[in-house]
Design a protein around this motif. Structure first.
Motif, PDB file in Angstrom:
ATOM      1  N   LYS A 164      13.311 148.076  14.172  1.00 30.01           N
ATOM      2  CA  LYS A 164      12.496 148.335  15.366  1.00 30.01           C
ATOM      3  C   LYS A 164      11.690 149.614  15.204  1.00 30.01           C
ATOM      4  N   LYS A 165      12.300 150.651  14.634  1.00 27.34           N
ATOM      5  CA  LYS A 165      11.599 151.908  14.395  1.00 27.34           C
ATOM      6  C   LYS A 165      10.482 151.726  13.375  1.00 27.34           C
ATOM      7  N   TYR A 166      10.774 150.988  12.292  1.00 32.71           N
ATOM      8  CA  TYR A 166       9.744 150.737  11.274  1.00 32.71           C
ATOM      9  C   TYR A 166       8.528 150.079  11.911  1.00 32.71           C
ATOM     10  N   ALA A 167       8.766 149.017  12.703  1.00 33.45           N
ATOM     11  CA  ALA A 167       7.660 148.282  13.311  1.00 33.45           C
ATOM     12  C   ALA A 167       6.898 149.149  14.306  1.00 33.45           C
ATOM     13  N   ALA A 168       7.619 149.972  15.061  1.00 33.55           N
ATOM     14  CA  ALA A 168       6.973 150.819  16.073  1.00 33.55           C
ATOM     15  C   ALA A 168       6.102 151.891  15.439  1.00 33.55           C
ATOM     16  N   SER A 169       6.453 152.334  14.226  1.00 35.85           N
ATOM     17  CA  SER A 169       5.701 153.411  13.583  1.00 35.85           C
ATOM     18  C   SER A 169       4.433 152.924  12.895  1.00 35.85           C
ATOM     19  N   ALA A 170       4.265 151.607  12.755  1.00 37.32           N
ATOM     20  CA  ALA A 170       3.093 151.057  12.067  1.00 37.32           C
ATOM     21  C   ALA A 170       1.849 151.194  12.942  1.00 37.32           C
ATOM     22  N   LEU A 171       0.808 151.829  12.421  1.00 37.53           N
ATOM     23  CA  LEU A 171      -0.422 152.060  13.178  1.00 37.53           C
ATOM     24  C   LEU A 171      -1.382 150.883  13.096  1.00 37.53           C
ATOM     25  N   ILE A 172      -1.314 150.143  12.001  1.00 38.41           N
ATOM     26  CA  ILE A 172      -2.160 148.969  11.785  1.00 38.41           C
ATOM     27  C   ILE A 172      -1.384 148.053  10.848  1.00 38.41           C
ATOM     28  N   ASN A 173      -1.528 146.733  10.994  1.00 42.14           N
ATOM     29  CA  ASN A 173      -0.762 145.825  10.146  1.00 42.14           C
ATOM     30  C   ASN A 173      -1.443 144.476   9.999  1.00 42.14           C
ATOM     31  N   LYS A 174      -1.044 143.772   8.956  1.00 39.45           N
ATOM     32  CA  LYS A 174      -1.474 142.390   8.755  1.00 39.45           C
ATOM     33  C   LYS A 174      -0.277 141.583   8.271  1.00 39.45           C
ATOM     34  N   LYS A 175      -0.066 140.441   8.886  1.00 41.19           N
ATOM     35  CA  LYS A 175       1.097 139.604   8.589  1.00 41.19           C
ATOM     36  C   LYS A 175       0.801 138.634   7.448  1.00 41.19           C
ATOM     37  N   PHE A 176       1.776 138.489   6.540  1.00 40.76           N
ATOM     38  CA  PHE A 176       1.704 137.522   5.453  1.00 40.76           C
ATOM     39  C   PHE A 176       2.970 136.670   5.469  1.00 40.76           C
ATOM     40  N   ASN A 177       2.810 135.390   5.168  1.00 43.25           N
ATOM     41  CA  ASN A 177       3.961 134.508   5.021  1.00 43.25           C
ATOM     42  C   ASN A 177       4.325 134.419   3.547  1.00 43.25           C
ATOM     43  N   LEU A 178       5.600 134.563   3.243  1.00 43.87           N
ATOM     44  CA  LEU A 178       6.055 134.601   1.858  1.00 43.87           C
ATOM     45  C   LEU A 178       5.623 133.372   1.076  1.00 43.87           C
ATOM     46  N   PHE A 179       5.603 132.205   1.702  1.00 41.34           N
ATOM     47  CA  PHE A 179       5.371 130.953   0.982  1.00 41.34           C
ATOM     48  C   PHE A 179       3.910 130.547   0.903  1.00 41.34           C
ATOM     49  N   THR A 180       3.062 131.133   1.743  1.00 45.32           N
ATOM     50  CA  THR A 180       1.665 130.696   1.771  1.00 45.32           C
ATOM     51  C   THR A 180       0.663 131.794   1.450  1.00 45.32           C
ATOM     52  N   PHE A 181       1.116 133.038   1.274  1.00 40.83           N
ATOM     53  CA  PHE A 181       0.143 134.129   1.086  1.00 40.83           C
ATOM     54  C   PHE A 181      -0.584 133.997  -0.247  1.00 40.83           C
ATOM     55  N   ASP A 182      -1.837 134.442  -0.223  1.00 45.33           N
ATOM     56  CA  ASP A 182      -2.667 134.457  -1.424  1.00 45.33           C
ATOM     57  C   ASP A 182      -2.595 135.849  -2.049  1.00 45.33           C
ATOM     58  N   GLU A 183      -2.182 135.908  -3.309  1.00 44.65           N
ATOM     59  CA  GLU A 183      -1.977 137.203  -3.947  1.00 44.65           C
ATOM     60  C   GLU A 183      -3.258 138.019  -4.053  1.00 44.65           C
ATOM     61  N   GLU A 184      -4.360 137.348  -4.362  1.00 43.78           N
ATOM     62  CA  GLU A 184      -5.628 138.066  -4.460  1.00 43.78           C
ATOM     63  C   GLU A 184      -6.043 138.657  -3.119  1.00 43.78           C
ATOM     64  N   GLN A 185      -5.787 137.914  -2.037  1.00 45.24           N
ATOM     65  CA  GLN A 185      -6.115 138.429  -0.713  1.00 45.24           C
ATOM     66  C   GLN A 185      -5.245 139.624  -0.365  1.00 45.24           C
ATOM     67  N   LEU A 186      -3.964 139.538  -0.722  1.00 46.16           N
ATOM     68  CA  LEU A 186      -3.064 140.670  -0.478  1.00 46.16           C
ATOM     69  C   LEU A 186      -3.556 141.913  -1.200  1.00 46.16           C
ATOM     70  N   LEU A 187      -3.960 141.762  -2.461  1.00 45.73           N
ATOM     71  CA  LEU A 187      -4.445 142.916  -3.217  1.00 45.73           C
ATOM     72  C   LEU A 187      -5.756 143.445  -2.647  1.00 45.73           C
ATOM     73  N   ASN A 188      -6.651 142.542  -2.257  1.00 55.22           N
ATOM     74  CA  ASN A 188      -7.902 142.979  -1.628  1.00 55.22           C
ATOM     75  C   ASN A 188      -7.620 143.781  -0.361  1.00 55.22           C
ATOM     76  N   ASP A 189      -6.699 143.272   0.449  1.00 53.26           N
ATOM     77  CA  ASP A 189      -6.353 143.963   1.686  1.00 53.26           C
ATOM     78  C   ASP A 189      -5.682 145.303   1.402  1.00 53.26           C
ATOM     79  N   LEU A 190      -4.874 145.360   0.361  1.00 52.23           N
ATOM     80  CA  LEU A 190      -4.221 146.610  -0.011  1.00 52.23           C
ATOM     81  C   LEU A 190      -5.246 147.653  -0.433  1.00 52.23           C
ATOM     82  N   PHE A 191      -6.240 147.261  -1.196  1.00 48.15           N
ATOM     83  CA  PHE A 191      -7.285 148.194  -1.617  1.00 48.15           C
ATOM     84  C   PHE A 191      -8.141 148.644  -0.423  1.00 48.15           C
ATOM     85  N   THR A 192      -8.472 147.699   0.466  1.00 48.62           N
ATOM     86  CA  THR A 192      -9.227 148.040   1.669  1.00 48.62           C
ATOM     87  C   THR A 192      -8.455 149.027   2.526  1.00 48.62           C
TER      88      THR A 192
END
Length: 381
Positions: A164-192
């Protein structure tokens, strides 16, 4: 899109290992999931980020945790700039600000976030401290197409206090599903997010509480998050900040310079447009950046302040020289505020303030002092 990269981790192996590992009471360093999560995935990220020249990668440590001794309710992989997240002699998620992947207790979802340390704060305090940051990032999401899918809502990681503390401290976030996420999109979002992270650190995080009055600081005393940063590391951050701010300032000045010329041309004053002078591009210390003209031919002295963000609560700083010249020039002096610097599609002038000294709330930030003469007696003694 960036080119295809080697897989960061095998999802099936992750899922199988995660569900087995959650049944343990304490960390098992011999378990396949421990080796995958704590060692292999951080190494895989490090390799990719190095290949793609992740900003400030030389300062960043990638750490993963399944708990310290006991198995945690929420696993994470954090990207820790050691200048912002050092506690004592070690880099830690307990302090500072950082980018992190936070995994839900079920393991099927994870969240790419900018979060802050939660040490010694309860859930209510963390939420209060995150409020201003979330409001700030909400404005950026509205204006930055690269932040598609990001939000500032508090998400669910688990029912116990730590997730609960971890989630409350997040200022901005994007949700990914383990089984459907696109790795390239994750990396693009990480760089952004990394680019946004350092812009935020330079323009806001290092400046928070600067310029507050003593009374305002007393009011905030119980809720502000103190930033204790090593002197040498802080010096490095300040140097980066100064370079970043100078680049932002010059880009804002160039934008205003061309806007001034275009405006005078539209007003039919071509001869004045040709005389517009971007003075600070070749000299400093005048107390303004651009010498221009009003359509009636009278002088116009422009001081430009720019930010890379969309900002409804624009805080800026005037040097003593700028303040003096603004006071001397009166209605000839114009303070011009520019937002979204660096974004050709969205950059714009949000405010032009003529005779700003009489229209602003100014607070002194420093005091001038000297030692009293030998033998001086204070009247209160």
């Amino acid at each position: 899109m960036m080119r295809t990269t080697p897989s960061l981790f095998d999802v099936n192996r992750f899922w199988k290992g995660f569900n087995e590992y959650k049944n343990y009471k304490v960390d098992n360093k011999q378990h396949d999931f421990f080796k995958l999560f704590r060692n292999e995935i951080p190494v895989a990220f490090e390799k990719v980020l190095k290949e793609k020249q992740f900003k400030n990668q030389n300062y960043i440590s990638i750490k993963a945790s399944t708990g310290t001794g006991r198995i945690s309710d929420s696993f994470w992989i954090a990207f820790l700039d050691n200048r912002l997240t050092t506690k004592g002699k070690r880099v830690s998620t307990q302090v500072g600000i950082y980018i992190v992947l936070l995994f839900s207790e079920s393991g099927d979802n994870f969240y790419l976030s900018i979060a802050t340390g939660t040490e010694n704060f309860n859930l209510t305090e963390i939420r209060e401290q995150a409020k201003a940051g979330k409001q700030f990032f909400a404005r950026q999401i509205q204006s930055n197409e690269r932040l598609l899918g990001f939000n500032t809502d508090e998400f669910y990681l688990g029912t116990s206090a730590r997730p609960k503390k971890y989630a409350a401290s997040a200022l901005i976030n994007k949700k990914f599903n383990l089984f459907t996420f696109d790795e390239e999109q994750l990396l693009n979002d990480l760089f952004t997010l990394n680019e946004l992270f350092y812009d935020y650190v330079y323009e806001h995080y290092l400046e928070e509480n600067k310029g507050e009055t003593e009374q305002e600081n007393l009011i905030k005393k119980k809720t502000i998050r103190r930033k204790v940063i090593n002197v040498e590391k802080y010096r490095l951050l300040r140097k980066e900040k100064e370079i970043a701010n100078e680049l932002t300032g010059k880009a804002a000045e160039e934008f205003v310079f061309h806007k001034e010329k275009d405006y005078l041309i539209r007003e039919g004053r071509n001869e004045l447009a040709q005389k517009v002078d971007w003075i600070s591009n070749r000299e400093d210390g005048h107390g303004y950046d651009i010498k221009s003209y009003f359509p009636d031919g009278s002088d116009k002295f422009i001081e430009v302040k720019g930010t890379k963000f969309k900002n409804n609560d624009y805080q800026f700083y005037l040097s003593e020289r700028e303040r003096v010249v603004a006071e001397e020039r009166g209605k000839e002096y114009v303070l011009t505020l520019v937002e979204n610097v660096g974004n050709p599609r969205l950059i714009k002038i949000i405010k032009e303030v003529r005779d700003p000294i009489h229209k602003m709330c100014l607070k002194p930030l420093n005091y001038s002092g000297k030692l009293k003469p030998e033998g001086f007696q204070d009247n209160d003694e």
